[in-house]
Write an enzyme that holds these catalytic residues in place. Structure first.
Site, PDB file in Angstrom:
ATOM      1  CG  ASP A 345      -1.969  -0.884   1.277  1.00 21.73           C
ATOM      2  OD1 ASP A 345      -2.389  -1.247   0.185  1.00 21.73           O
ATOM      3  OD2 ASP A 345      -2.443  -1.251   2.367  1.00 21.73           O
ATOM      4  CG  ASP A 620      -4.766  -0.191   5.155  1.00 23.23           C
ATOM      5  OD1 ASP A 620      -5.461  -0.569   4.192  1.00 23.23           O
ATOM      6  OD2 ASP A 620      -4.172   0.891   5.175  1.00 23.23           O
ATOM      7  CG  ASP A 624      -7.053  -4.195   1.838  1.00 23.69           C
ATOM      8  OD1 ASP A 624      -7.556  -4.127   0.704  1.00 23.69           O
ATOM      9  OD2 ASP A 624      -6.493  -3.247   2.394  1.00 23.69           O
TER      10      ASP A 624
HETATM   11  N1  LIG Z   1     -11.782  10.038   4.721  1.00 21.90           N
HETATM   12  C1  LIG Z   1     -11.990  10.168   3.425  1.00 21.90           C
HETATM   13  N2  LIG Z   1     -13.040  10.866   2.984  1.00 21.90           N
HETATM   14  C2  LIG Z   1     -13.276  10.994   1.677  1.00 21.90           C
HETATM   15  N3  LIG Z   1     -12.522  10.472   0.728  1.00 21.90           N
HETATM   16  C3  LIG Z   1     -11.462   9.764   1.092  1.00 21.90           C
HETATM   17  C4  LIG Z   1     -11.130   9.582   2.446  1.00 21.90           C
HETATM   18  N4  LIG Z   1     -10.029   8.832   2.528  1.00 21.90           N
HETATM   19  C5  LIG Z   1      -9.692   8.560   1.264  1.00 21.90           C
HETATM   20  N5  LIG Z   1     -10.530   9.117   0.396  1.00 21.90           N
HETATM   21  C6  LIG Z   1     -10.496   9.036  -1.067  1.00 21.90           C
HETATM   22  O1  LIG Z   1     -10.677   7.689  -1.453  1.00 21.90           O
HETATM   23  C7  LIG Z   1      -9.552   7.221  -2.172  1.00 21.90           C
HETATM   24  C8  LIG Z   1      -9.285   5.770  -1.831  1.00 21.90           C
HETATM   25  O2  LIG Z   1      -8.950   5.667  -0.490  1.00 21.90           O
HETATM   26  P1  LIG Z   1      -8.346   4.339   0.098  1.00 21.90           P
HETATM   27  O3  LIG Z   1      -8.407   4.466   1.559  1.00 21.90           O
HETATM   28  O4  LIG Z   1      -8.983   3.193  -0.574  1.00 21.90           O
HETATM   29  O5  LIG Z   1      -6.861   4.329  -0.389  1.00 21.90           O
HETATM   30  P2  LIG Z   1      -5.692   5.351  -0.097  1.00 21.90           P
HETATM   31  O6  LIG Z   1      -5.760   5.761   1.316  1.00 21.90           O
HETATM   32  O7  LIG Z   1      -5.698   6.432  -1.123  1.00 21.90           O
HETATM   33  O8  LIG Z   1      -4.374   4.607  -0.464  1.00 21.90           O
HETATM   34  P3  LIG Z   1      -3.746   3.244   0.013  1.00 21.90           P
HETATM   35  O9  LIG Z   1      -4.502   2.219  -0.748  1.00 21.90           O
HETATM   36  O10 LIG Z   1      -2.345   3.424  -0.444  1.00 21.90           O
HETATM   37  O11 LIG Z   1      -3.878   3.135   1.486  1.00 21.90           O
HETATM   38  C9  LIG Z   1      -8.429   8.163  -1.787  1.00 21.90           C
HETATM   39  O12 LIG Z   1      -7.465   8.281  -2.792  1.00 21.90           O
HETATM   40  C10 LIG Z   1      -9.144   9.470  -1.589  1.00 21.90           C
HETATM   41  O13 LIG Z   1      -9.327  10.122  -2.836  1.00 21.90           O
END
Ligand SMILES: Nc1ncnc2c1ncn2[C@@H]1O[C@H](COP(=O)(O)OP(=O)(O)OP(=O)(O)O)[C@@H](O)[C@H]1O
Length: 893
Positions: A345, A620, A624
């Site tokens: 990730d 996480d 997943d």
């Molecule tokens: N708390 C939130 N509220 C709204 N949108 C969010 C929030 N957190 C993440 N996002 C949006 O959703 C997308 C996907 O989030 P996700 O948690 O699946 O992955 P990530 O945190 O970007 O990356 P990784 O997979 O590396 O952990 C993010 O790129 C962001 O644009």
């Protein structure tokens, strides 16, 4: 009380607690004393003395005991009882058992400590404050917060639910998640109870939250839970044997059979030597041979092997834990050494997950935008700390508003509805009261997604229709920020006159008005770039998988040396368009996967696995778990990971840090190398013992007495073997390709090494014996040796040589191929173990009483000792030459 039939308030007052602030610390500790920890009962442990005797249930140990009894009995019959053998054999048996029990206890302890480290935590309100506690400390009356990915820690009555869905398959067998609510269950007429699966206002230990969030009050803990009633007693988590341990156990069995056959032959030869008639009239004549045969069996079988390997593994696991990698399945240690692909990730693992907003692209007024972003977050402003607490992305937004003086937003604009975040939708929405008596919905999320839902946009304080041109502008601004490695979130709003009746995502998330973009920086972890370079040297490929935008992902991947060009990146949408075959064919072309959903992760793992690669995958989030399970090494996150992922992971990173995975790979390689060194060391020694005794018996003389063999195995072999297991990694450990997972234990000519070294040791030992005989008699005459008149000095010299060879040879084995003299660092354990073995050897060959017990009435001249030492020392130059030859041979292969 049937909590599910009562109202939430009634349950709270029955539990004597407050639904907002929870229990006070004092009340909680009183209740903990009364109810005990929130744990299911474990099976009772087997008492120590039973374990001690269980160790003796080994067939070889039984043979030894029988041998000791026969020896004592025949001695008594003859009237010349020789208690030395009996005492020493019994001593060996007891020491063996004590060591066995200690080894078992040690590895259990190490595993228990690891379980403790990865134990579940709960978010609990105590005295009005939110605290994180080990779930075992929960008591009835505690108010817990639950969110997607959490394991439900106890039986609870739901107080509040924001679309909270819970999967209860462990209890009900039903795998479709159930949506929970806080309203009491109404009984239908004529019914006086509802089954567990229908109690939608309860959540039970053993189930997991898969969506949304909620708050609940604990009603039952530990054995008082539904789970406790079903489980009765939780059977002790028994660690399964790792593939290597299984192979070694099989090897031990094969060797046991071989040695027994050899023993029978030795025995047979001896009967013929004595003459069958003589044996029948005086069976005690065979006693010596019987003893040699039995003890040879015990001494030559590497029974210690499996135990030593287990200790080395569990010491390794403890060392890994110190380096922040918590192993949950012992077999992961072995697999880590063969890892070829690491899918990681981005957020939090490659980066620090410390977000700060650094740029805005505004459409609406700044105040409206900042407040909207902060209100559409679950992070809270902590007035004491002067900063936000919660999930880092959201903290950045709340801090951003805080910096502009907006710290009391939640009280001014109470939330009246919400559609929680999930990584599938990549956004979340809340509905809050606005100051003019209306209601505002804020939706924040990935810009490409949110923008797709916007039909209008703010312009100079007014709402105007969204045009294609404006949309392009916003996307360009988004790309500009993403190219600078910023994580970008968009905000949109929608106004209501009254509270919307349906607050589901589908009902809320359309026809929105675009407000603006926030770009936040999430610096990469400084230790990651060097770790990735190290991985490349070690033949391990690193792949980034992220939910973030492709431009942000590529910008960061370039900084880290994962990819060099945008063409090496793929988005989830592009994966969707590819068939499995296409993905399989092109999987090696990509180093970055952006905007992916958890299902894509499983496809990526599968594609690599089809190429026979050993894959590690981090994860996480709630969804997943399948990809983590599917990977050869599933890696969970200790800090940000959900319980669901941690529970299926093979390894948990205590610091969420990518560099820790690389450290763990290095440890895995080191441990496997060391285990092979231990195996080779023990097997070559055991082979030498078997060869020496076998050759001597075939010629017709006795070279070793049973107790002497036992001594070598117990003293000279064991300690150095353990010390070898603690050897540090060799210099090239992260410079070579990963080991092939299909390679057997004896790969890389190790079988040949064992045989050659076994034969060399045999030659040295026999040579020492003959030198001894020569010193004793001034000539070498086999007939005299067979008659037993010319062997005492020889036996003693052979014994000294065998012991000393083992001491020298353990240093040889610090590396299977590199010269002993090229090793830069010393292994202090090995020096200690050797010194100990040396002192014990000196004692047993110099203290007159022990000499009499072990060797009979014999004195060895100094020249004998020196010759024995010299011969033993030869193992070092001979082995150096052998290593040089093998290095040359293997280089050409
Ligand atoms: N708390 C939130 N509220 C709204 N949108 C969010 C929030 N957190 C993440 N996002 C949006 O959703 C997308 C996907 O989030 P996700 O948690 O699946 O992955 P990530 O945190 O970007 O990356 P990784 O997979 O590396 O952990 C993010 O790129 C962001 O644009």
């Amino acid at each position: 009380m049937k909590e599910y039939l009562s109202s939430a308030d009634d349950v709270l007052s029955a539990q004597g607690t407050d639904g907002e602030s929870g229990l006070s610390e004092t009340a909680a500790s009183e209740r903990l004393a009364k109810h005990g920890p929130n744990k299911l009962k474990e099976e009772e442990k087997t008492p120590l003395w039973i374990r001690f005797f269980q160790q003796m249930a080994d067939p070889m140990v039984i043979m030894l005991i029988v041998a000791a009894i026969i020896s004592a009995a025949t001695g008594m019959i003859k009237g010349e009882a020789d208690w030395a053998d009996v005492i020493i054999i019994m001593f060996v048996v007891v020491v063996n058992s004590v060591l066995g029990v200690a080894q078992e206890a040690k590895s259990e302890e190490a595993l228990a400590a690891l379980q403790e480290m990865s134990a579940a935590q709960s978010k609990v309100m105590r005295g009005g404050k939110l605290v994180h506690l080990p779930s075992s400390e929960l008591v009835p009356g505690d108010v817990v917060l639950l969110e997607a990915g959490d394991a439900v820690p106890a039986d609870c009555r739901v107080l509040e639910s924001a679309s909270m869905k819970i999967e209860e398959a462990a209890l009900t067998g039903e795998s479709v998640p159930v949506e929970k609510h806080a309203d009491a269950i109404e009984l239908a007429a004529g019914v006086d109870d509802v089954p567990l699966g229908d109690r939608k206002d309860m959540c039970y230990m053993g189930s997991t939250v898969v969506y949304g969030r909620g708050r609940a009050v604990v009603c039952g803990t530990g054995m008082d839970t539904e789970m406790g009633k079903i489980a009765g007693a939780l059977s002790e988590a028994k660690e399964e044997l790792t593939p290597l341990q299984v192979k070694l156990a099989e090897l031990s069995k094969i060797l046991t059979i071989l040695v027994i056959v050899i023993c029978i032959v030795i025995f047979g030869v001896d009967i013929i030597r004595h003459g069958v008639g003589n044996v029948l009239t005086d069976p005690t004549a065979l006693l010596d041979t019987f003893m040699v045969a039995v003890s040879l069996a015990v001494a030559a079988i590497p029974e210690g092997l499996v135990a030593v390997v287990t200790i080395v593994l569990s010491l390794g696991v403890t060392k890994m834990a110190k380096r922040q990698a918590i192993i949950r399945k012992l077999s992961a240690v072995e697999t880590l050494g063969c890892t070829q692909i690491i899918c990681s990730d981005k957020t939090g693992t490659l980066t620090q997950n410390k977000m700060t907003v650094v740029k805005h692209e505004l459409a609406s007024e700044e105040n409206h935008f900042l407040a909207g972003m902060a209100l559409c977050s679950d992070a809270k402003w902590d007035a004491e700390k002067g900063e936000a607490v919660g999930e880092p992305t959201e903290c950045a937004l709340v801090n951003d508003a805080g910096k502009a003086g907006m710290t009391n937003l939640v009280a001014e604009h109470p939330r009246v509805g919400e559609a929680p975040f999930d990584s599938g939708r990549k956004m979340m929405s809340v509905v809050v009261e606005s100051l003019d008596g209306k209601y505002v919905q804020f939706t924040k999320g990935a810009p490409d997604v949110v923008l797709g839902l916007c039909t209008k946009v703010y312009e100079d304080g007014k709402v105007v229709p969204m045009t294609e041109e404006r949309r392009e502008q916003i996307l360009a601004a988004n790309k500009g920020m993403a190219d600078e490695a910023l994580r970008v979130l968009a905000l949109a709003d929608r106004i209501y006159e009254e509270v919307p009746g349906d607050c589901s995502a589908a009902a809320l998330e359309h026809d929105l008005t675009f407000c603006g973009l926030s770009g936040m920086i999430d610096p990469v972890r400084p230790e990651v770039a060097p770790a990735i370079a190290e991985a490349h040297d070690a033949g391990i490929r690193v792949v980034m998988i992220t939910g973030d935008h492709i431009d942000t992902a590529v910008a960061i991947a370039k900084q880290l040396g994962i990819v060099t060009d945008r063409s090496q990146a793929l988005t989830g949408a592009e994966i969707d368009k590819m068939s499995d075959e296409e993905l399989d064919a092109r999987i090696a072309d990509y180093g970055v996967y952006a905007r992916v959903q958890p299902e894509h992760k499983t496809r990526i793992v599968e594609a690599w696995k089809k190429k026979d690669r050993i894959v590690a995958m981090t994860g996480d989030g709630v969804n997943d778990a399948p990809s983590i399970k599917r990977a050869d090494i599933g890696v969970g996150m200790g800090i940000t990971g959900t319980d669901v992922t941690k529970n299926v992971a093979d390894m948990v990173l205590a610091d969420d840090n990518f560099a820790t995975i690389i450290n763990a790979c290095e440890e895995g390689r080191r441990i496997y190398d060391n285990i092979r060194k231990v195996i080779q060391f023990l097997l070559s020694a055991n082979l030498a013992e078997v060869f020496s005794v076998f050759i001597a018996t075939l010629i017709g003389f006795t070279i070793f007495q049973p107790v002497q063999l036992l001594w070598v195995n117990l003293v000279t072999d064991c300690f150095p073997a353990l010390a070898l297991g603690m050897e540090e990694a060799e210099g090239d450990v992260m410079k070579r390709k990963p080991r092939n997972a299909k390679d057997g234990v004896f790969a890389g000519h190790m079988g040949l090494d064992c045989i050659v070294q076994g034969l060399v040791i045999t030659a040295l030992v026999l040579a020492s014996f003959f030198v001894g005989v020569y010193f004793d008699m001034g000539y070498i005459n086999i007939a005299d040796m067979i008659a037993g008149t010319a062997d005492e000095e020889g036996v003693m010299m052979a014994f000294i040589t065998l012991n000393m060879v083992e001491i020298f040879h353990c240093f040889n084995m610090r590396s299977r191929r590199a010269s002993l003299f090229a090793m830069k660092r010393q292994n202090k354990w090995l020096w200690g173990a050797s010194a100990l073995a040396l002192v014990l050897t000196v004692i047993v060959t110099q203290v007159p009483a022990l000499v009499l017990m072990f060797f009979g009435d014999v004195t060895l001249e100094l020249r004998g000792v020196l010759w024995a030492l010299l011969l033993a020392f030869l193992i070092i130059p001979i082995n150096e030459a052998y290593k040089a030859i093998m290095r040359a041979v293997e280089k050409d292969q």
